[in-house]
Design a protein around this motif. Structure first.
Motif, mmCIF file in Angstrom:
data_model
loop_
_atom_site.group_PDB
_atom_site.id
_atom_site.type_symbol
_atom_site.label_atom_id
_atom_site.label_comp_id
_atom_site.label_asym_id
_atom_site.label_seq_id
_atom_site.Cartn_x
_atom_site.Cartn_y
_atom_site.Cartn_z
ATOM 1 N N LEU A 1 44.670 45.450 45.402
ATOM 2 C CA LEU A 1 43.774 45.121 45.944
ATOM 3 C C LEU A 1 42.426 45.782 45.321
ATOM 4 O O LEU A 1 41.537 45.029 44.851
ATOM 5 N N VAL A 2 42.466 47.115 45.192
ATOM 6 C CA VAL A 2 41.174 47.721 44.567
ATOM 7 C C VAL A 2 41.128 47.330 43.059
ATOM 8 O O VAL A 2 39.852 46.793 42.738
ATOM 9 N N LEU B 1 35.235 41.320 40.268
ATOM 10 C CA LEU B 1 33.814 41.514 40.340
ATOM 11 C C LEU B 1 32.924 41.875 38.897
ATOM 12 O O LEU B 1 31.971 40.986 38.497
ATOM 13 N N THR B 2 33.729 42.738 38.225
ATOM 14 C CA THR B 2 32.942 42.852 36.745
ATOM 15 C C THR B 2 33.217 41.449 35.786
ATOM 16 O O THR B 2 32.016 41.191 35.157
ATOM 17 N N GLY B 3 34.021 40.847 35.962
ATOM 18 C CA GLY B 3 33.999 39.716 35.013
ATOM 19 C C GLY B 3 33.085 38.423 35.828
ATOM 20 O O GLY B 3 32.393 37.919 35.065
ATOM 21 N N GLY C 1 37.867 51.831 37.121
ATOM 22 C CA GLY C 1 38.614 51.162 38.063
ATOM 23 C C GLY C 1 40.227 51.395 37.624
ATOM 24 O O GLY C 1 40.802 51.604 38.465
ATOM 25 N N LEU C 2 40.548 51.174 36.419
ATOM 26 C CA LEU C 2 41.868 51.555 35.763
ATOM 27 C C LEU C 2 42.212 52.852 36.089
ATOM 28 O O LEU C 2 43.339 53.008 36.500
ATOM 29 N N LEU D 1 46.384 55.852 42.169
ATOM 30 C CA LEU D 1 46.767 55.310 43.283
ATOM 31 C C LEU D 1 48.427 55.131 43.007
ATOM 32 O O LEU D 1 48.966 55.297 43.784
ATOM 33 N N LEU D 2 48.599 54.544 41.805
ATOM 34 C CA LEU D 2 49.967 54.258 41.350
ATOM 35 C C LEU D 2 50.682 55.536 41.403
ATOM 36 O O LEU D 2 51.960 55.595 41.793
#
Length: 441
Positions: free
Chosen positions: A30-31, A38-40, A304-305, A311-312
């Motif tokens: 989701l994040v 959003l950036t796109g 973001g990545l 998180l992963l």
């Protein structure tokens, strides 16, 4: 297929545990999906608003020598240009023609230099919709030839208010000084951080000040039907408008001496401009202007990545610990399956299939939640500061997500899930059937 069915059954019977693991994966998905979308959307909105503010996606300017030997900016009727426009008519959505100048704007004892575009406001109706008005009204530019739209910083430097008259002092194309009057009708948000800071006036009036006819122009701007082909479109016009002399200049080799890869020229030569005949053109496109914006957005995507990977990794640790617990709980079950002839590889594949199914379930859930959130947020009109309207589409946040990013993010989730489950699955495959059956778990 048998191992896949067993893996699906194992996930189904441990609903609470599977829900927590898939939920953690869904949150990470989701994040990263929201950030990428959003950036796109921001880039698409900025590109769209920039194109209307600048008057197109592809920009052509012309230079020529006048009778006094001065280089002036002007586009005349040209057979090559007409042929290119005819050949590419299917890829051109609309034209805009503009003039420009860099005059001194004067109000009282204050003055400032400001880029000014001469625009036909009746033809460029989308320009008015793309500008973020801070004060005043844009309606008057359609009726008042002396109206000017000023960026807020320029107005602040001059200390001028809406409705007041300023002087504009500039040079004509032949180098003579000229003065005119402009009435300020509106202040708009400046986007100087993105390289866009311009005032807008009537093209016919600016032409009279710089020495052009009312219908002449200095820039030909074009909106293309598909931005995916804007580079090819630009290249076609750039190559098609080259004169034979320019082609020869580009092909002439330059000889230089280098020491350690560093060019050395013991007798530097001053570059001289040789007079040419006719018009020479310069062709640019919106992508060249958007480079600073895309660099900023690229930083946001990388942040973001990084968050997604963190998180992963946290989820990966959770998956590993969970599968170790599963190994202890299913020891006798594994021994029974081995005793009935199941191979080590099949036992390992069951664990790995469970990891894949959990990862895919989390991805689907994360994408579904992000899609729902995007649909809701994208419908809300926002009453934001005018400086932020350049990032929006008619006051709304726009989201844009590519299929490639979805596939990449899903692949990362599945890969980390497999890596997390590999060692527990390997340990399960190596269990001795006799010891597993004698276990109390």
């Amino acid at each position: 297929m048998f191992t896949l069915k067993v893996a699906f059954r194992n996930i189904s019977r441990q609903k609470k545990r599977s829900f927590l693991l898939a939920g953690a994966i869904a949150f990470g998905m989701l994040v990263i999906t929201i950030i990428n979308a959003l950036t796109g959307g921001l880039v698409a909105n900025i590109r769209e608003n920039f194109s209307h503010a600048l008057g197109g996606h592809v920009f052509i300017t012309g230079r020529e020598f006048n009778e006094r030997g001065q280089i002036i900016s002007k586009i005349r009727p040209d057979v090559r240009m007409d042929q290119l426009l005819e050949d590419n008519a299917g890829r051109i959505q609309a034209f805009t023609k503009r003039s420009q100048a860099l005059p001194s704007l004067i109000f009282g004892s204050k003055q400032t230099m400001q880029l000014v575009y001469g625009v036909d406001f009746h033809e460029e109706d989308k320009l008015l919709g793309s500008l973020a008005v801070l004060k005043g009204s844009l309606a008057e530019v359609l009726t008042d030839e002396h109206a000017v739209i000023l960026p807020q910083p320029a107005a602040n430097r001059l200390g001028v208010d809406v409705g007041e008259t300023i002087l504009v002092k500039l040079e004509t194309l032949t180098g003579q000084q000229n003065v005119g009057e402009l009435r300020v009708v509106a202040f708009v948000e400046d986007q100087e951080q993105f390289g866009l800071s311009a005032a807008y006036v009537s093209r016919s009036y600016l032409n009279t000040l710089i020495g052009l006819g009312p219908e002449e122009y200095q820039m030909l701007n074009m909106f293309v039907t598909d931005l995916a082909f804007v580079e090819d479109f630009t290249r076609a016009f750039r190559e098609g408008l080259l004169t034979p002399e320019e082609q020869q200049e580009e092909e002439e080799p330059t000889v230089s001496v280098t020491v350690g890869g560093v060019p050395i020229d013991p007798t530097p030569r001053q570059e001289t401009i040789t007079r040419w005949e006719g018009t020479r053109y310069r062709v640019m496109n919106i992508n060249q202007i958007m480079e600073p914006v895309e660099l900023m957005v690229g930083v946001l995507n990388r942040v973001g990545l990084v968050i997604f990977i963190i998180l992963l990794l946290v989820t990966m640790v959770g998956i590993t610990n969970t599968f170790r617990m599963i190994l202890l709980e299913r020891t006798r079950e594994i021994g029974t399956m081995r005793a009935f002839g199941m191979h080590q590889k099949q036992v390992q594949h069951i664990f790995l299939w469970e990891a894949v199914l959990l990862g895919l379930t989390g991805c689907v859930a994360g994408l579904a939640l992000s899609g729902l959130l995007i649909a809701v947020v994208g419908r809300w009109p926002l009453n934001v500061d005018p400086s932020l309207r350049f990032f929006l589409n008619h006051g709304r946040i726009t989201f844009s997500l590519s299929a490639g990013s979805i596939v990449l993010n899903t692949a990362l989730v599945v890969l980390t899930s497999l890596v997390a489950a590999y060692w527990p699955s390997r340990a399960a495959a190596k269990l001795s059937p006799i010891k597993a059956l004698s276990s109390h778990t």
